[in-house]
Enzyme design. Structure first.
Site, mmCIF file in Angstrom:
data_model
loop_
_atom_site.group_PDB
_atom_site.id
_atom_site.type_symbol
_atom_site.label_atom_id
_atom_site.label_comp_id
_atom_site.label_asym_id
_atom_site.label_seq_id
_atom_site.Cartn_x
_atom_site.Cartn_y
_atom_site.Cartn_z
ATOM 1 N N ASN A 486 33.690 44.011 42.997
ATOM 2 C CA ASN A 486 34.382 42.840 42.482
ATOM 3 C C ASN A 486 34.680 43.071 41.004
ATOM 4 O O ASN A 486 33.834 42.853 40.141
ATOM 5 C CB ASN A 486 33.512 41.599 42.674
ATOM 6 C CG ASN A 486 34.279 40.335 42.344
ATOM 7 O OD1 ASN A 486 35.203 40.348 41.535
ATOM 8 N ND2 ASN A 486 33.878 39.241 42.963
ATOM 9 N N ASP A 487 35.887 43.522 40.735
ATOM 10 C CA ASP A 487 36.302 43.856 39.374
ATOM 11 C C ASP A 487 36.182 42.676 38.415
ATOM 12 O O ASP A 487 36.288 42.841 37.204
ATOM 13 C CB ASP A 487 37.769 44.303 39.381
ATOM 14 C CG ASP A 487 37.919 45.793 39.630
ATOM 15 O OD1 ASP A 487 37.049 46.553 39.179
ATOM 16 O OD2 ASP A 487 38.923 46.187 40.257
ATOM 17 N N CYS A 488 36.028 41.503 38.976
ATOM 18 C CA CYS A 488 36.053 40.301 38.142
ATOM 19 C C CYS A 488 34.669 39.737 37.851
ATOM 20 O O CYS A 488 34.542 38.708 37.207
ATOM 21 C CB CYS A 488 36.925 39.245 38.810
ATOM 22 S SG CYS A 488 38.609 39.824 38.999
#
Ligand code: BGC
Ligand code: NOJ
Length: 815
Positions: A486-488
């Protein structure tokens, strides 16, 4: 509501009206030359790199949405009426009928106006660096017609980023040549480029234009080009400004007559020392001219099209399913497999949502995309693995992205996404299971592309594991770094400055932010590497890897379990994320999927409990959302995830990539009904009926569907380029239908939904063709109880590797 239908025999999606909710696109090209094409003729082309070798211009985020493309105008020279048969860019000029057929690497758009029908076929032939537009014009009137055709494209000055921004230079650099009816675009060729683009036409020209202003007229748009309105081209030669290509062809058609005109748009390179005709600044055309002549011939075009169809027959022929569900068959046999190959070619570079100037090839993305195409193009998967591994650092860390032209790691983004290295193990394991090609592990591969640093690929895999083990936090769980899958979820980035990149700002690294997701992924990867070590006879390493997996699973059980589901992470302060203790973000989908894929919680019932929580709290009719409750405000300690309004993207959107993990987890625990139900919720073909809600193409997966917190719940975005393609393919073929390559053979381990009496699969595997039929005994709910290989009973569910070229019959019974 639908906007078209599937033509399964032709392997086409047929769009019946041009005003789809969003541009519905397709891809041209298979190897080096590529383009995107929308259902109204929009799109652009490039050679290998969508940013650095862009051939034609496109305007994103414009109004109307889809501007710039491969437009051909038809003009009735008797009346002056003109229109574009692809609807855009002349939508005011109504068409009497319209049809767009998106097929495998080609698109055909046909329409009529006033008794004149025009059908344009676009495709990029195999083995060439060009695209063909074959235009067929038919006069359905009972009187002769005097017509004109005007082709049009707008050249991009190669670097698409620079082209869109650096006007002070670019308005002065454009150069073209027009020779024997061929328009050559040669901006910057005079200095350091040895490549150029060309635009050719099969018919004698009545005229041409290469200056946009001359063609359109000052202050006019593509909806009413002055040259078309007038009925004659200006013969313009572009000097700077905006070079374009347009041919003017006159056609006299008797009543009922059809004529064919071929246009070619291509890319060519010349040897550096023979760039010019001797003693001049004129483009040397001796290499390209024969290519042009060949492809302008109708029979070459016909052969090219046949070859393309055969290419797809071959690629898709290796895995065919016949199930009781038509949407499953259609996606597995055609569209999902097609999308997997497109993600292989494009990574995340060029789509309607990826501008072609943004992202390079992702380390994690490329490894996951591989899962969906390795069975179709194993030799290219092999190359890809070696390219990816060569960007790994000696520490085992990985550049998050690399550039397709240079294949070098991208320094702007750097490393520190701590899940990245582990994906390499999973990608390699998938390749080995498919091919049995253990020699790959001995291939010498450098670190960071440094000559002299080569070690066997196997050593890269060991370093990947070690990278995690050297970066554990206070709970014995892996440190998250900049982010995990999850890049966020940016737990070390406390950003309060607008525009600062969440992914690369790492301004607070307390060294305690941990990821339960990476822990689950580690357990899975360590077991896979143990399996690989076992195959190599490295027994002590196998034992060591298994022990490492066990130990990590222990940390997950101790600190990663929340009572009814797996936790998500621990933040910078050591506070838990994804727990009943939190007010928002109590439960996340990713660790439920990945921990169970790693085998955590299977024996003690935790997996089943977690999946029940997913069903209760995260599942919606449109798919499973990423977390609940959504974050209602920005949280500086969590980063980009909380930047999105609730229900979108990583903030509780249905992030489709993750849903197949749950399908697989349900299959692992034996729940075929739930696994298949989740599969159908996302299946684009099964969502075709609600196209007005879904809005994206009904033939490919989208990255995201708005979650239940969003006002537009059910609306898809970011279609085409997403790991969703590969993972859904794996979930349905390998886990629900259960035909799963393994190191030592082909496993047959289906978990069927109730109501399915069985199904059939044809699968090539290591050179053998398996004709597999699975049958369920009346009322049975479990797994395979009987397996016959060519009529001979085999214990368990593993079909051994067969003789190359053989056809093997496999019968499996669920008893
Ligand atoms: C998106 C992510 C993506 C990331 C990196 C974010 O804005 O929400 O889905 O992975 O950018 O490109
Ligand atoms: C899209 C990115 O390409 C992928 O690498 C990432 O895992 C997902 N977004 C989730 O953030």
């Amino acid at each position: 509501m639908r906007y078209g239908h599937f033509d399964d025999d032709q392997r086409e999606y047929v769009i019946e009206r041009p005003d789809t909710p969003l541009p519905w696109i397709n891809y041209l090209g298979t190897e080096a030359y590529f383009g995107i094409v929308s259902n109204t003729g929009g799109g652009y082309s490039f050679y290998r790199d969508a940013r650095l070798r862009r051939l034609t211009r496109y305007r994103y985020n414009n109004a109307p949405l889809d501007v710039g493309g491969r437009y051909v105008y038809v003009r009735d020279d008797a009346t002056g009426d003109y229109w574009s048969p692809t609807w855009q860019p002349t939508p005011e000029r109504e068409l009497d009928d319209y049809e767009c057929r998106h097929g495998l690497s080609y698109t055909k758009i046909a329409s009529s106006r006033g008794g004149i029908r025009a059908e344009t076929l676009y495709f990029a032939p195999l083995g060439e660096t060009l695209e063909v537009w074959r235009v067929r014009v038919t006069n359905h009137r009972d009187t002769p017609a005097e017509l004109s055709l005007f082709s049009s494209i707008e050249f991009c000055l190669w670097d698409a980023q620079d082209d869109a921004t650096n006007y002070q230079r670019n308005f002065s650099t454009g150069q073209v040549e027009v020779v024997d009816g061929v328009i050559y675009h040669k901006t910057e060729y005079r200095e350091r480029r040895d490549h150029f683009a060309y635009f050719a036409c099969s018919e004698p020209l009545a005229g041409f234009d290469t200056s946009r202003e001359a063609f359109l007229g000052a202050y006019r748009g593509w909806d009413r080009p002055a040259a078309v309105e007038r009925g004659s081209a200006a013969g313009s030669i572009a000097h700077g400004w905006q070079p374009i290509g347009s041919h003017h062809v006159r056609l006299s058609l008797a009543a009922g007559e059809t004529r064919e005109v071929v246009f070619l748009l291509g890319y060519a390179e010349n040897p550096r020392d023979a760039k010019f005709d001797p003693g001049s600044q004129t483009l040397n055309k001796t290499l390209v001219r024969p290519v042009i002549d060949r492809w302008l011939r109708p029979e070459t075009v016909e052969q090219g099209l046949t070859a393309l169809k055969e290419y797809w027959d071959r690629l898709l022929g290796g895995l065919r399913v016949r199930t009781p569900d038509g949407d499953t068959d259609r996606m597995v046999n055609v569209w999902n497999a097609y999308q997997c190959l497109v993600t292989f070619n494009m990574s995340r570079s060029a789509s309607f949502y990826e501008s072609g100037i943004g992202r390079g090839m992702g380390f994690r993305d490329s490894n996951q995309d591989l899962l969906g195409f390795v069975h179709m193009v194993p030799e290219r998967a092999r190359e890809r693995i070696l390219d990816i591994a060569a960007t790994q650092k000696e520490t085992g860390g990985a550049y998050h992205q690399y550039q397709p032209l240079t294949k070098r790691g991208n320094n702007d983004i750097g490393e520190g996404f701590n899940d990245d290295p582990l994906w390499l193990i999973l990608g390699v394991a998938a390749y080995l299971k498919e091919t049995g090609d253990l020699a790959l592990l001995d291939e010498p591969v450098p670190f960071d592309n440094e000559p002299g640093s080569e070690v066997p690929l196997y050593e890269h895999l060991r370093r990947s594991l070690r990278y995690t083990l050297e970066r554990l936090g206070p709970h014995g769980l892996p440190l998250i770094g900049r982010a995990d899958w999850n890049d966020c979820l940016n737990l070390n980035c406390f950003s309060d400055t607008p525009g600062e990149p969440f992914q690369t700002t790492e301004n607070a690294t307390g060294g305690v932010a941990e990821s339960v997701f990476i822990a689950g992924q580690f357990v899975l990867a360590a077991k896979e590497l143990a399996g690989i070590a076992g195959l190599l006879g490295r027994d002590s390493e196998e034992v060591y890897f298994r022990a490492a997996a066990e130990k990590m699973a222990g940390s997950v059980a101790e600190h990663g379990w929340d009572g009814a589901w797996f936790r998500r992470a621990y933040d910078f302060y050591g506070n838990v994320i994804g727990s009943g203790e939190n007010d928002e973000g109590q439960i996340f989908i990713e660790p439920q999927g990945m921990c169970i894929l790693g085998g955590v919680g299977i024996d003690d019932g935790l997996a089943q409990r977690a999946l029940d929580s997913v069903a209760e709290r995260l599942a919606t009719p449109h798919g499973i959302v990423l977390q609940q409750p959504a974050y209602s405000s920005y949280r500086i300690e969590l980063g980009e995830i909380s930047s999105y309004p609730p229900g979108y993207k990583e903030n509780a959107g249905i992030f489709c990539h993750t849903n197949p993990w749950i399908m697989i987890a349900e299959a692992i625990v034996g729940n075929g009904d739930r696994a298949f139900d989740y599969y159908r919720r996302l299946n684009p073909s099964a969502r075709e009926e609600i196209s007005e809600v879904h809005r994206c193409e009904p033939y490919v997966y989208a990255q995201m569907i708005a979650g239940k917190d969003a006002p537009t719940h059910g609306e898809a975005k970011n279609s085409w380029l997403s790991g969703t393609a590969a993972w859904n393919f794996v979930a349905i073929t390998q886990w629900i239908l259960g035909v799963r390559p393994d190191f030592e053979g082909l496993r047959i381990d289906p978990v069927l939904p109730a109501g399915w009496p069985g199904f059939e699969v044809t699968r090539s595997f290591r050179g053998t063709t398996y004709e597999i039929s699975v049958r369920r005994a009346e009322g049975a709910t479990g797994r395979v109880t009987e397996l016959l290989v060519d009529g001979v009973p085999v214990a368990g569910n593993l079909v051994p590797v067969g003789a190359p070229g053989a056809v093997v019959r496999v019968e499996a019974v669920i008893g």
